[in-house]
Design a protein around this motif. Structure first.
Motif, PDB file in Angstrom:
ATOM      1  N   TRP A 228       0.824  -1.215   0.000  1.00  0.00           N
ATOM      2  CA  TRP A 228       0.000   0.000   0.000  1.00  0.00           C
ATOM      3  C   TRP A 228       0.859   1.267   0.000  1.00  0.00           C
ATOM      4  CZ3 TRP A 228      -4.584  -0.320  -1.685  1.00  0.00           C
ATOM      5  CH2 TRP A 228      -5.342  -1.486  -1.481  1.00  0.00           C
ATOM      6  N   VAL A 229       2.071   1.177   0.508  1.00  0.00           N
ATOM      7  CA  VAL A 229       2.968   2.342   0.448  1.00  0.00           C
ATOM      8  C   VAL A 229       3.233   2.718  -1.005  1.00  0.00           C
ATOM      9  CG1 VAL A 229       5.367   3.067   0.822  1.00  0.00           C
ATOM     10  CG2 VAL A 229       4.054   2.037   2.686  1.00  0.00           C
ATOM     11  N   LEU A 230       3.360   1.709  -1.881  1.00  0.00           N
ATOM     12  CA  LEU A 230       3.611   1.985  -3.298  1.00  0.00           C
ATOM     13  C   LEU A 230       2.454   2.735  -3.955  1.00  0.00           C
ATOM     14  CD1 LEU A 230       5.212  -1.423  -4.346  1.00  0.00           C
ATOM     15  CD2 LEU A 230       6.370   0.760  -4.051  1.00  0.00           C
ATOM     16  N   PHE A 231       1.266   2.613  -3.343  1.00  0.00           N
ATOM     17  CA  PHE A 231       0.093   3.344  -3.858  1.00  0.00           C
ATOM     18  C   PHE A 231      -0.160   4.621  -3.073  1.00  0.00           C
ATOM     19  CE2 PHE A 231      -0.654  -0.903  -5.488  1.00  0.00           C
ATOM     20  CZ  PHE A 231      -1.154  -0.653  -6.751  1.00  0.00           C
ATOM     21  N   GLY A 232       0.789   5.023  -2.248  1.00  0.00           N
ATOM     22  CA  GLY A 232       0.636   6.249  -1.480  1.00  0.00           C
ATOM     23  C   GLY A 232      -0.053   6.063  -0.155  1.00  0.00           C
ATOM     24  N   GLY A 233      -0.176   4.818   0.308  1.00  0.00           N
ATOM     25  CA  GLY A 233      -0.840   4.554   1.581  1.00  0.00           C
ATOM     26  C   GLY A 233      -2.164   3.850   1.386  1.00  0.00           C
ATOM     27  N   PHE A 234      -2.624   3.199   2.456  1.00  0.00           N
ATOM     28  CA  PHE A 234      -3.867   2.440   2.369  1.00  0.00           C
ATOM     29  C   PHE A 234      -5.075   3.371   2.329  1.00  0.00           C
ATOM     30  CE2 PHE A 234      -7.543   0.492   4.432  1.00  0.00           C
ATOM     31  CZ  PHE A 234      -7.714  -0.631   3.633  1.00  0.00           C
ATOM     32  N   ALA A 235      -6.025   3.010   1.481  1.00  0.00           N
ATOM     33  CA  ALA A 235      -7.312   3.695   1.413  1.00  0.00           C
ATOM     34  C   ALA A 235      -8.301   2.730   0.769  1.00  0.00           C
ATOM     35  CB  ALA A 235      -7.198   4.985   0.600  1.00  0.00           C
ATOM     36  N   PRO A 236      -9.577   2.864   1.076  1.00  0.00           N
ATOM     37  CA  PRO A 236     -10.568   1.961   0.472  1.00  0.00           C
ATOM     38  C   PRO A 236     -10.524   2.032  -1.052  1.00  0.00           C
ATOM     39  CG  PRO A 236     -11.533   3.222   2.261  1.00  0.00           C
ATOM     40  CD  PRO A 236     -10.195   3.818   2.017  1.00  0.00           C
ATOM     41  N   ILE A 237     -10.745   0.878  -1.691  1.00  0.00           N
ATOM     42  CA  ILE A 237     -10.785   0.857  -3.149  1.00  0.00           C
ATOM     43  C   ILE A 237     -12.235   0.785  -3.602  1.00  0.00           C
ATOM     44  CG2 ILE A 237      -8.514  -0.191  -3.393  1.00  0.00           C
ATOM     45  CD1 ILE A 237      -9.817  -2.882  -3.739  1.00  0.00           C
ATOM     46  N   GLY A 238     -12.474   1.264  -4.802  1.00  0.00           N
ATOM     47  CA  GLY A 238     -13.842   1.358  -5.298  1.00  0.00           C
ATOM     48  C   GLY A 238     -14.328   0.076  -5.947  1.00  0.00           C
ATOM     49  N   LYS A 239     -15.573   0.098  -6.380  1.00  0.00           N
ATOM     50  CA  LYS A 239     -16.157  -1.040  -7.074  1.00  0.00           C
ATOM     51  C   LYS A 239     -15.596  -1.112  -8.498  1.00  0.00           C
ATOM     52  CE  LYS A 239     -20.547  -1.113  -4.546  1.00  0.00           C
ATOM     53  NZ  LYS A 239     -22.031  -1.053  -4.663  1.00  0.00           N
ATOM     54  N   LYS A 240     -15.719  -2.276  -9.078  1.00  0.00           N
ATOM     55  CA  LYS A 240     -15.221  -2.475 -10.423  1.00  0.00           C
ATOM     56  C   LYS A 240     -16.024  -1.646 -11.413  1.00  0.00           C
ATOM     57  CE  LYS A 240     -14.257  -6.134 -13.776  1.00  0.00           C
ATOM     58  NZ  LYS A 240     -14.232  -7.597 -13.998  1.00  0.00           N
ATOM     59  N   VAL A 241     -15.317  -0.964 -12.295  1.00  0.00           N
ATOM     60  CA  VAL A 241     -15.960  -0.162 -13.335  1.00  0.00           C
ATOM     61  C   VAL A 241     -16.025  -0.993 -14.607  1.00  0.00           C
ATOM     62  CG1 VAL A 241     -15.827   1.938 -14.722  1.00  0.00           C
ATOM     63  CG2 VAL A 241     -15.099   1.968 -12.320  1.00  0.00           C
ATOM     64  N   ILE A 242     -17.213  -1.221 -15.106  1.00  0.00           N
ATOM     65  CA  ILE A 242     -17.396  -2.047 -16.292  1.00  0.00           C
ATOM     66  C   ILE A 242     -17.048  -1.231 -17.538  1.00  0.00           C
ATOM     67  CG2 ILE A 242     -19.008  -3.430 -17.626  1.00  0.00           C
ATOM     68  CD1 ILE A 242     -18.360  -4.562 -14.897  1.00  0.00           C
ATOM     69  N   THR A 243     -16.167  -1.788 -18.365  1.00  0.00           N
ATOM     70  CA  THR A 243     -15.796  -1.155 -19.631  1.00  0.00           C
ATOM     71  C   THR A 243     -16.266  -2.032 -20.786  1.00  0.00           C
ATOM     72  OG1 THR A 243     -13.651  -2.282 -19.729  1.00  0.00           O
ATOM     73  CG2 THR A 243     -13.761  -0.199 -18.499  1.00  0.00           C
ATOM     74  N   ASP A 244     -16.043  -1.549 -22.001  1.00  0.00           N
ATOM     75  CA  ASP A 244     -16.442  -2.321 -23.182  1.00  0.00           C
ATOM     76  C   ASP A 244     -15.716  -3.665 -23.232  1.00  0.00           C
ATOM     77  OD1 ASP A 244     -18.128  -0.312 -23.934  1.00  0.00           O
ATOM     78  OD2 ASP A 244     -16.733   0.604 -25.368  1.00  0.00           O
ATOM     79  N   ASP A 245     -14.483  -3.683 -22.723  1.00  0.00           N
ATOM     80  CA  ASP A 245     -13.719  -4.929 -22.748  1.00  0.00           C
ATOM     81  C   ASP A 245     -14.312  -5.988 -21.828  1.00  0.00           C
ATOM     82  OD1 ASP A 245     -11.987  -3.898 -24.570  1.00  0.00           O
ATOM     83  OD2 ASP A 245     -10.456  -3.323 -23.098  1.00  0.00           O
ATOM     84  N   ASP A 246     -15.090  -5.558 -20.834  1.00  0.00           N
ATOM     85  CA  ASP A 246     -15.674  -6.513 -19.884  1.00  0.00           C
ATOM     86  C   ASP A 246     -17.001  -7.082 -20.368  1.00  0.00           C
ATOM     87  OD1 ASP A 246     -13.668  -6.247 -17.840  1.00  0.00           O
ATOM     88  OD2 ASP A 246     -14.472  -4.239 -17.458  1.00  0.00           O
ATOM     89  N   ILE A 247     -17.560  -6.502 -21.405  1.00  0.00           N
ATOM     90  CA  ILE A 247     -18.853  -6.965 -21.904  1.00  0.00           C
ATOM     91  C   ILE A 247     -18.647  -8.222 -22.735  1.00  0.00           C
ATOM     92  CG2 ILE A 247     -20.863  -6.406 -23.310  1.00  0.00           C
ATOM     93  CD1 ILE A 247     -20.352  -3.460 -22.672  1.00  0.00           C
ATOM     94  N   VAL A 248     -19.285  -9.289 -22.335  1.00  0.00           N
ATOM     95  CA  VAL A 248     -19.183 -10.562 -23.042  1.00  0.00           C
ATOM     96  C   VAL A 248     -20.545 -10.886 -23.636  1.00  0.00           C
ATOM     97  CG1 VAL A 248     -18.678 -13.014 -22.842  1.00  0.00           C
ATOM     98  CG2 VAL A 248     -17.381 -11.363 -21.480  1.00  0.00           C
ATOM     99  N   ALA A 249     -20.540 -11.174 -24.920  1.00  0.00           N
ATOM    100  CA  ALA A 249     -21.801 -11.485 -25.594  1.00  0.00           C
ATOM    101  C   ALA A 249     -22.416 -12.752 -25.008  1.00  0.00           C
ATOM    102  CB  ALA A 249     -21.561 -11.652 -27.091  1.00  0.00           C
ATOM    103  N   GLU A 250     -23.733 -12.751 -24.878  1.00  0.00           N
ATOM    104  CA  GLU A 250     -24.421 -13.919 -24.344  1.00  0.00           C
ATOM    105  C   GLU A 250     -24.697 -14.919 -25.456  1.00  0.00           C
ATOM    106  OE1 GLU A 250     -27.957 -12.766 -22.378  1.00  0.00           O
ATOM    107  OE2 GLU A 250     -26.953 -11.618 -20.805  1.00  0.00           O
ATOM    108  N   ARG A 251     -24.692 -16.174 -25.074  1.00  0.00           N
ATOM    109  CA  ARG A 251     -25.015 -17.227 -26.028  1.00  0.00           C
ATOM    110  C   ARG A 251     -26.510 -17.196 -26.314  1.00  0.00           C
ATOM    111  NH1 ARG A 251     -22.738 -22.079 -27.786  1.00  0.00           N
ATOM    112  NH2 ARG A 251     -24.262 -23.651 -28.402  1.00  0.00           N
ATOM    113  N   THR A 252     -26.858 -17.268 -27.575  1.00  0.00           N
ATOM    114  CA  THR A 252     -28.262 -17.245 -27.987  1.00  0.00           C
ATOM    115  C   THR A 252     -28.552 -18.467 -28.855  1.00  0.00           C
ATOM    116  OG1 THR A 252     -27.722 -15.927 -29.956  1.00  0.00           O
ATOM    117  CG2 THR A 252     -28.327 -14.722 -27.952  1.00  0.00           C
ATOM    118  N   PRO A 253     -29.825 -18.841 -29.007  1.00  0.00           N
ATOM    119  CA  PRO A 253     -30.151 -19.966 -29.894  1.00  0.00           C
ATOM    120  C   PRO A 253     -29.584 -19.728 -31.289  1.00  0.00           C
ATOM    121  CG  PRO A 253     -32.066 -19.346 -28.598  1.00  0.00           C
ATOM    122  CD  PRO A 253     -31.034 -18.305 -28.333  1.00  0.00           C
ATOM    123  N   ALA A 254     -29.000 -20.762 -31.848  1.00  0.00           N
ATOM    124  CA  ALA A 254     -28.299 -20.621 -33.125  1.00  0.00           C
ATOM    125  C   ALA A 254     -29.268 -20.300 -34.259  1.00  0.00           C
ATOM    126  CB  ALA A 254     -27.538 -21.898 -33.433  1.00  0.00           C
TER     127      ALA A 254
END
Length: 1012
Positions: A228-254
């Protein structure tokens, strides 16, 4: 042919003629071969073509072509890569599976070629990017995703990049930190450790320290604080931010579309193989993946355009970038493609294969390229599979109603086709106490009630042996080599002796043809070796004879042995052995084909024509490993997938309930994922996996699997079999085994480069990997474990014990003592351990009362002080200088192996052992890894090769049938004595690549060149 020759780029001449990977980079719109030393390097501004050539067990070559597109590459370069991929396919006979790979969204199959990961580099050819000779180290932060293959992505080095859902690696100059998000999976944490090891070896010369930091646990220990020193000290981290890279297409009937003139047209109706015409191309939209199906009669120029059609389709449908595009050729469809059709009628294996080979051979011959190995598949000698160790105890029971009746010793080996049997073989394997091979054998005419009773009783027997036996289900006619080999001989007789079978034929008013010693009976003697020799009673008529085999004819007191003109000497020997087993002491009359007398033909009802054709062996194929991720609700859904797939009329009359069940079945399909280029590391203790070798199906169950899933292993295997029967033509009667972690038999481990240390390591996947790679134990704090004070004390003391012995990942005590120049190290460690042990023993199991807390705190403080003193002393050399991490040559002493039961007892008794100050670690030292964890444990073959050293002999001397054989070598390792140049010339790969293959592949290749 001249027009075809134009489509083959000179860079692709002579490719795909040996197993392995070949890579080209697109430079100035032309493919340029990438040297082997640069395999795995991918620049973000470039495009690459990757050819994976695999040799099947049948000897033929299979091809996968991937074109990788960096995020900074130009559209023109990407288009060139797609076109050149088609040209490469043409050079291979037009039968490769093609995959589009976008940076950050690569397929599991592609990533499996470059384990543990790929880390794309900045720049590319167009930018003139050059890697500087000396580069100043830059601290980097990566996010790691994936259970079996890792998708690495560099993110900004900032606290804001961290989240609770992922695993992160912080690569600093002197230490590599792994940060485990509180919600990350155990398997992802374990896989990330392999990346940590990779970074340590590649960028730190194997000498930097490694630290694990758990999310939400700001301990006073130095690693967490330093992180945590390398990040400037301990502090709470936030929730994951969803980006376009995290979006996974859902499987649908062929949905199926035909492709014509750059457009697509929907094809109506239920999906079936018959819809696909061989002169057209089709697009199959499955949501998360889009397939292009190419008919064999389509032209090369038409094939070049279909990739663009798929890309336009994805863009028009607003699909995410992660949507995969895969192109398959007619006759070489993948399992993933075929699974979208109700059924896939089995035709000839890989139709068009010889035709494709002929075309490419003619094309390359015209261009002056050597044709060695292209004309036909390489011949494959018969393999002798791993068999169970001999000298064991064999027990057999016949099912009779609700009980099992022991088979008399003199009759063990006789099976009646109307009965069911339980077979238990107890044997010793290696240094383990006892191993068990427990199987149910079902005769082809046995009744279902007997089969169910055999299964129930075998399960009871397995449970009484603590689940250790390999539990199998074997049908008549599909006996595997391991089963046959324990019976010498094995004879299958007509009829049955059980009450259930007798009642069945009485109700059906069927003639009882059960074998008796005075009846007329004809036996076919098959096989030439212990693992394939089997005798079966057949209809006593002349048409049952075959010139390629031997037969026994029993007629009253007479017993004939009949030798076909094409039968092998081994069969003739076996026939004599079977005759003595079936009718002891009887006088045999020998009849060679063509010399039979009238008595012989009379017993068979007269002379008739019979065949002289040899029974063709079943098609062999590469083994495939699948993960099965079942939810608890899915386990109860044991429904006949085959019925749904093969009876399309059922689809027209489905009720709402039927649709619900069907959805569950297709949900099962989605939960079955193939593990490509698999290894033992893919057998994660939290998972259930299916290994399909075509000849057998194994359901491997990890120790940490939910108990309900453990009990449902055969149900899971049956669902897989039904799916594979419908889509791949696999027999529903193929032998199926349940194998539990730590009790794997040799005929399972042969498909892996097996390390028994990994199989017996304790803990979850992450803890095992920590012990095996770095020789240290880690308490998984973020798992929500509520073991109480005693368990925590046991874990802490175990970690401390590990830290004070050679398996801790630090230098061994002896080496540290030599460095310090005194013998105070062991004394200080003993004092620290004793003090800490005293502190922990004096602490009650429950929280101490206020009145007693002072004494406990004082003792703990003394222990911590003693520990601090010894650590401070041992981290410094004689001059007070810090001691570097150990070199790769430092080895840990070999530990004693433990059986699975002993390991379980140690795990359960860790609390008591800790209270007595005993060491619990049984994985670090036994792994054979070095003390610093600088490299993965060597495989057995690699270690053997290393032991041989510089001793070299010529190939002509090393051959098994050499006229001038070498002496004084290990004949099981002939190939290891070859020079590197001669080795590569003979095997088509270097020794490192050869020994990374599963042992069965190594053996197969050695047999081909007479080095086995």
């Amino acid at each position: 042919m001249s027009s075809a020759a134009k489509v083959v780029d000179p860079a692709f001449q002579g490719v795909g003629q040996k197993p392995g990977i070949e890579i080209w980079r697109i430079e100035n719109f032309q493919p340029v071969a990438v040297p082997k030393s640069d395999h795995g390097k991918f620049y973000m501004g470039d495009c690459y073509i990757v050819l994976q050539t695999t040799q099947s067990k049948g000897g033929s070559y299979l091809y996968d072509i991937h074109f990788w597109i960096g995020k900074d590459t130009s559209q023109d370069e990407a288009g060139t890569a797609a076109i050149k991929t088609v040209e490469l396919d043409a050079a291979l006979g037009g039968r490769a599976v093609q995959h589009r790979e976008l940076q950050g969204h690569e397929s599991d199959k592609f990533l499996s070629y470059f384990k543990p990961c790929i880390i794309p580099l900045e720049g590319g050819v167009a930018s003139g990017f050059k890697t500087p000779e000396v580069e100043e180290f830059e601290t980097r932060l990566y996010v790691c995703k994936g259970k079996r293959v890792v998708r690495m992505k560099q993110v900004p080095f900032a606290r804001a990049s961290l989240n609770h859902d992922d695993v992160f690696i912080l690569d600093s100059e002197k230490k590599i930190f792994q940060f485990n998000g509180a919600n990350s999976s155990i398997q992802e944490r374990a896989k990330a450790l392999e990346v940590v090891q990779f970074l340590k070896d590649k960028y730190h010369e194997g000498t930097c320290d490694v630290a694990i930091v758990d999310d939400g646990k700001l301990d006073t220990e130095s690693d967490s604080g330093e992180f945590w020193v390398l990040f400037g000290g301990f502090a709470p981290i936030g929730k994951k931010v969803i980006t376009d890279d995290d979006i996974v297409a859902e499987r649908t009937p062929a949905k199926l579309y035909s492709i014509h003139e750059g457009g697509v047209t929907a094809v109506e109706g239920e999906l079936s193989k018959g819809m696909l015409e061989n002169n057209k191309c089709y697009l199959l939209d499955c949501g998360a993946e889009v397939f292009i199906w190419v008919g064999r009669s389509t032209q090369v120029e038409e094939r070049k355009t279909v990739g663009k059609v798929a890309e336009d389709f994805i863009a028009n449908e607003n699909r995410p970038r992660s949507t995969r595009i895969t192109r398959v050729i007619q006759g070489y469809e993948t399992h993933a493609f075929k699974s979208n059709f109700g059924s896939w009628p089995a035709g000839s294996v890989a139709p068009g294969a010889e035709e494709g080979r002929g075309k490419v051979a003619a094309l390359l011959k015209q261009q002056g390229v050597g044709l060695k190995g292209l004309g036909k598949s390489a011949p494959v000698n018969e393999e002798v599979p791993p068999l169970l160790e001999g000298g064991g105890k064999l027990e057999v029971w016949c099912i009779n109603g609700s009980a099992k009746t022991p088979v008399p010793k003199e009759d063990i080996g006789k099976f009646y086709g109307g009965d069911c049997y339980i077979v238990l073989y107890t044997y010793h394997s290696g240094e383990r106490k006892e191993d068990y091979y427990l199987c149910c054998w079902f005769g082809k005419n046995s009744i279902e009630a007997d089969q169910q009773m055999a299964t129930r009783l075998a399960n009871t027997m397995s449970n009484s042996l603590k689940g250790r036996p390999v539990l199998g289900r074997i049908f008549q006619g599909k006996e595997p080599p391991q089963f046959i080999a324990i019976f010498q001989p094995m004879v299958v007789l007509k009829g049955g002796l059980s009450s259930g079978y007798k009642k069945y034929i009485e109700e059906k008013e069927v003639t009882d043809d059960t074998y008796t010693s005075d009846s007329v009976a004809l036996f076919r003697v098959s096989g030439t070796s212990a693992h394939n020799s089997k005798t079966e009673q057949v209809d006593a008529v002349a048409t049952s004879l075959n010139s390629t085999e031997c037969f026994l004819l029993q007629s009253g007191s007479s017993l004939f042995t009949w030798h076909g003109n094409q039968s092998a000497f081994e069969q003739q020997q076996l026939a004599a052995k079977v005759a003595e087993f079936v009718k002891p002491g009887a006088t045999m009359k020998h009849a060679k084909e063509g010399t039979e007398n009238s008595i012989f033909w009379s017993a068979l009802g007269g002379k008739q024509n019979y065949t002289s054709k040899k029974v063709s062996p079943e098609n062999v194929r590469e083994p495939h490993l699948f993960t099965v991720s079942l939810n608890k609700g899915d386990i109860i859904c044991i429904f006949s997938l085959q019925y749904i797939c093969l009876h399309s009329s059922f689809l027209h009359t489905m009720t709402l309930r039927d649709l619900t069940v069907l959805n569950k079945i297709f949900a099962f399909l989605e939960q079955v994922e193939e593990v490509f280029n698999f290894s033992q590391d893919d057998l994660l203790t939290e998972d259930v996996l299916v290994l399909d070798t075509r000849a057998e199906v194994f359901v491997w169950v990890g120790q940490s699997v939910d108990p309900k899933e453990k009990q449902s292993a055969f149900d899971i295997g049956q669902q897989y079999l039904e799916m594979a029967a419908a889509l791949e033509g696999l027999s529903l009667n193929v032998p199926m085994y349940r194998v539990t972690e730590g009790n794997e038999p040799s005929f399972f481990t042969t498909y892996f480069s097996w390390d028994s240390t990994k199989a017996t390591a304790l803990g979850n996947s992450f803890q095992k990997k920590m012990a095996l790679l770095f020789g240290i134990k880690h308490e998984d704090k973020s798992n929500g474990n509520q073991g109480g004070g005693a368990t925590q004390r046991a874990s802490a003391l175990a970690a401390l014990s590990s830290a004070f012995n050679p398996s801790s990942g630090k230098s061994s005590p002896r080496s540290q003592d030599r460095t310090n120049g005194s013998n105070q190290g062991p004394t200080q460690r003993a004092s620290a351990l004793a003090a800490l042990n005293s502190a922990f023993n004096s602490s009650p199991t429950k929280s101490p009362s206020r009145g007693s807390s002072g004494s406990g705190q004082g003792q703990r403080a003394a222990a911590v002080a003693a520990l601090s003193q010894v650590l401070t002393a041992e981290k410094k050399g004689p001059n007070g200088t810090p001691i570097q991490s150990p070199s790769a040559e430092t080895k840990t002493p070999a530990g004693e192996g433990k059986s699975e039961n002993e390991a379980f007892e140690v795990d359960q008794g860790s609390e008591e052992a800790a209270a007595e100050g005993k060491e619990i670690d049984d994985t670090g030292s036994a792994s054979g890894s070095n003390a610093g964890g600088d490299s993965e444990p060597k495989t057995e073959s690699e270690q053997d090769y290393a032991d041989i050293g510089q001793v070299v002999f010529g190939y002509d001397q090393l051959k098994a049938r050499s006229e001038n054989p070498v002496t004084g070598i290990d004949f099981k390792r002939r190939e290891a004595y070859l020079s590197p140049e001669e080795f590569e010339s003979i095997f088509g790969m270097d020794k490192e690549a050869f020994y990374k293959q599963p042992k069965w592949k190594q053996d197969m290749q050695k047999k081909k060149v007479d080095l086995f």
